[in-house]
Write an enzyme that holds these catalytic residues in place. Sequence first.
Site, PDB file in Angstrom:
ATOM      1  N   GLU A 190       0.781  -1.317  -0.228  1.00  0.00           N
ATOM      2  CA  GLU A 190       0.021   0.043   0.093  1.00  0.00           C
ATOM      3  C   GLU A 190       0.704   1.492  -0.092  1.00  0.00           C
ATOM      4  O   GLU A 190       0.218   2.238  -0.445  1.00  0.00           O
ATOM      5  CB  GLU A 190      -0.679  -0.006   1.138  1.00  0.00           C
ATOM      6  CG  GLU A 190      -2.200  -1.046   1.245  1.00  0.00           C
ATOM      7  CD  GLU A 190      -2.935  -1.104   2.385  1.00  0.00           C
ATOM      8  OE1 GLU A 190      -2.408  -0.422   3.107  1.00  0.00           O
ATOM      9  OE2 GLU A 190      -3.855  -1.652   1.830  1.00  0.00           O
ATOM     10  N   HIS A 218       0.128   7.558  -6.527  1.00  0.00           N
ATOM     11  CA  HIS A 218      -1.318   8.512  -6.222  1.00  0.00           C
ATOM     12  C   HIS A 218      -1.256   9.559  -5.513  1.00  0.00           C
ATOM     13  O   HIS A 218      -1.281  10.745  -5.777  1.00  0.00           O
ATOM     14  CB  HIS A 218      -2.299   7.528  -4.898  1.00  0.00           C
ATOM     15  CG  HIS A 218      -2.725   6.345  -5.962  1.00  0.00           C
ATOM     16  ND1 HIS A 218      -4.518   5.845  -6.307  1.00  0.00           N
ATOM     17  CD2 HIS A 218      -2.524   5.297  -6.444  1.00  0.00           C
ATOM     18  CE1 HIS A 218      -4.388   4.992  -6.762  1.00  0.00           C
ATOM     19  NE2 HIS A 218      -3.238   4.260  -6.690  1.00  0.00           N
TER      20      HIS A 218
HETATM   21  C1  HEM Z   1      -1.030   2.798 -14.874  1.00  0.00           C
HETATM   22  C2  HEM Z   1      -1.464   2.602 -14.092  1.00  0.00           C
HETATM   23  C3  HEM Z   1      -2.317   1.821 -13.589  1.00  0.00           C
HETATM   24  C4  HEM Z   1      -3.563   1.120 -12.769  1.00  0.00           C
HETATM   25  C5  HEM Z   1      -5.087   1.512 -13.533  1.00  0.00           C
HETATM   26  C6  HEM Z   1      -3.643   0.706 -12.115  1.00  0.00           C
HETATM   27  C7  HEM Z   1      -4.680   0.275 -11.132  1.00  0.00           C
HETATM   28  C8  HEM Z   1      -4.449  -0.437  -9.257  1.00  0.00           C
HETATM   29  C9  HEM Z   1      -5.571  -0.723  -8.928  1.00  0.00           C
HETATM   30  C10 HEM Z   1      -7.286  -1.154  -9.269  1.00  0.00           C
HETATM   31  C11 HEM Z   1      -4.851  -1.333  -7.572  1.00  0.00           C
HETATM   32  C12 HEM Z   1      -5.683  -2.270  -6.783  1.00  0.00           C
HETATM   33  C13 HEM Z   1      -6.093  -1.328  -5.262  1.00  0.00           C
HETATM   34  C14 HEM Z   1      -7.542  -1.990  -4.966  1.00  0.00           C
HETATM   35  O1  HEM Z   1      -8.317  -1.930  -5.146  1.00  0.00           O
HETATM   36  O2  HEM Z   1      -7.121  -2.414  -3.327  1.00  0.00           O
HETATM   37  C15 HEM Z   1      -3.793  -0.921  -7.738  1.00  0.00           C
HETATM   38  C16 HEM Z   1      -3.024  -1.597  -7.023  1.00  0.00           C
HETATM   39  C17 HEM Z   1      -1.722  -1.337  -6.705  1.00  0.00           C
HETATM   40  N1  HEM Z   1      -1.430  -0.271  -6.964  1.00  0.00           N
HETATM   41 FE1  HEM Z   1      -1.138   0.502  -9.393  1.00  0.00          FE
HETATM   42  N2  HEM Z   1      -2.136   1.071 -10.999  1.00  0.00           N
HETATM   43  C18 HEM Z   1      -1.426   1.764 -11.463  1.00  0.00           C
HETATM   44  C19 HEM Z   1      -0.322   2.008 -11.754  1.00  0.00           C
HETATM   45  C20 HEM Z   1       1.555   1.749 -10.098  1.00  0.00           C
HETATM   46  C21 HEM Z   1       1.399   2.516 -10.319  1.00  0.00           C
HETATM   47  C22 HEM Z   1       2.978   3.234 -11.414  1.00  0.00           C
HETATM   48  C23 HEM Z   1       2.470   1.813  -9.013  1.00  0.00           C
HETATM   49  C24 HEM Z   1       3.841   2.319  -8.661  1.00  0.00           C
HETATM   50  C25 HEM Z   1       4.591   2.986  -8.329  1.00  0.00           C
HETATM   51  C26 HEM Z   1       1.191   1.032  -8.636  1.00  0.00           C
HETATM   52  C27 HEM Z   1       1.316   0.459  -7.564  1.00  0.00           C
HETATM   53  C28 HEM Z   1       0.502  -0.220  -7.036  1.00  0.00           C
HETATM   54  C29 HEM Z   1       1.203  -1.584  -6.066  1.00  0.00           C
HETATM   55  C30 HEM Z   1       1.328  -1.489  -4.960  1.00  0.00           C
HETATM   56  C31 HEM Z   1      -0.329  -2.187  -5.574  1.00  0.00           C
HETATM   57  C32 HEM Z   1      -0.747  -2.407  -4.605  1.00  0.00           C
HETATM   58  C33 HEM Z   1      -1.439  -2.246  -3.175  1.00  0.00           C
HETATM   59  C34 HEM Z   1      -1.981  -3.398  -2.464  1.00  0.00           C
HETATM   60  O3  HEM Z   1      -1.557  -4.430  -2.496  1.00  0.00           O
HETATM   61  O4  HEM Z   1      -2.543  -3.293  -0.908  1.00  0.00           O
HETATM   62  N3  HEM Z   1       0.223   0.879  -9.489  1.00  0.00           N
HETATM   63  N4  HEM Z   1      -3.393  -0.865  -8.903  1.00  0.00           N
END
Ligand code: HEM
Length: 361
Positions: free
Chosen positions: A63, A70
Amino acid sequence: MSFKSILVLATLAIAAYAAPSRNTVCSKGRVASDAACCQWFDVLDDIQTNLFDGGECGEEAHESLRLTFHDAIGFSNSAVREGKFGGGGADGSIMAFAQIETNFHANNGVDEIVEEQRPFAIKHKVSFGDFIQFAGAVGVSNCAGGPRIPFFAGRSNNSRPAPDLTVPEPSDSPDTIFARMGDAGFSPIEVVDLLASHTVAAQDHVDGSIPGTPFDSTPSSFDSQFFVETLLTGTLFPGNGSNVGEVLSPLAGEFRLQSDFAIARDSRTACEWQSFITNHNSMVTKFEAVMAKMSVLGHDVRSLVDCSEVIPAPSKAKTTVAHLPAGKSLADVEAACAATPFPTIAADPGPATSVAAVPPS
Ligand code: HEM
Ligand SMILES: *[C@@H]1O[C@H](CO)[C@@H](O)[C@H](O)[C@H]1NC(C)=O
Ligand SMILES: *[C@@H]1O[C@H](CO)[C@@H](O)[C@H](O)[C@H]1NC(C)=O
């Protein structure tokens, strides 16, 4: 490429201005390149114990990594050109104005980690912008095979709320995502590099009925599994059906975002995506470089202090070449890179893989 040389690449301009080295001994005999970095060793000790449960690559680390994005992506070059405010980048506004920004749809769920982190930032008297980028870099350093993301300190604690709609949604098309990311200064290739983050990730809110559902089979290891598993033919929904932003996944207990599915297969990005399957080192090196860039969005890096030495060196990955999950074969791969044949990788032996949820902590 070494960690230091990435720094040089990411911040070429800094060389001309860099102050001479003034090593300082900090707590527990640790050495910092600048006295201003010493306090970050104390923040490190505190969050490793009290936020990351003793240095784990668990839910809070995931997270915290998500939060770096974000906060930072609230930034718009086109707004700057038009003399409008499009967000201050990696400025801590998502924490300072949590009551506004965490209500944006794309920020669903980040309120939890914002509120977990806030007391640490206040206790250590560091800016919210610095803290968010620091915690993300430390958290992901706990993941085996992980990156060592450069850390620069000194962001102002003053910010304004970012506007809505700067954070991409999983239901957005690649065109929409690349346009938004392009407006923040990232190419489609760099979007793929950033998405290495999803190798240590799970969802809680796209399908709220199955919290902790990972995007690959090894969510506590920063390995290349995500890049192969997203290319497997989808066969099932792990939860209650097809939610907005979700597509069929290949493995029981695994979650697939529509955006990851589409970017993996898009002709602009498919070859970069595929290349990481057999090149863990390139995946990590490129992730470090693009995260260094993202972490200072909205700032002049010359006004910040390089405290990268405080970020721990991660342990090595168990494997550096991805494999097919047990029960899958190369026939299940939807190869999408026209220029390079899909690599011949081995399948794990045994019964079909099913993926366990990331336990809440
Ligand atoms: C480019 C488009 C991106 C989209 C559409 C996207 C979308 C998402 C979504 C929908 C989730 C799930 C959130 C939830 O339901 O709890 C997620 C999780 C995550 N995203 Fe992305 N993301 C993107 C890019 C990134 C980037 C650039 C990073 C980091 C630097 C990132 C890091 C993460 C991480 C680490 C999680 C896991 C969070 C957890 O396990 O609690 N994402 N993302
Ligand atoms: C940063 O600003 C917040 C209010 O948004 C405040 O609670 C916090 O103490 C400030 N931190 C520093 C180091 O000034
Ligand atoms: C799945 O459950 C969530 C509530 O947890 C609900 O919002 C969503 O609409 C459900 N989706 C389907 C496809 O039934």
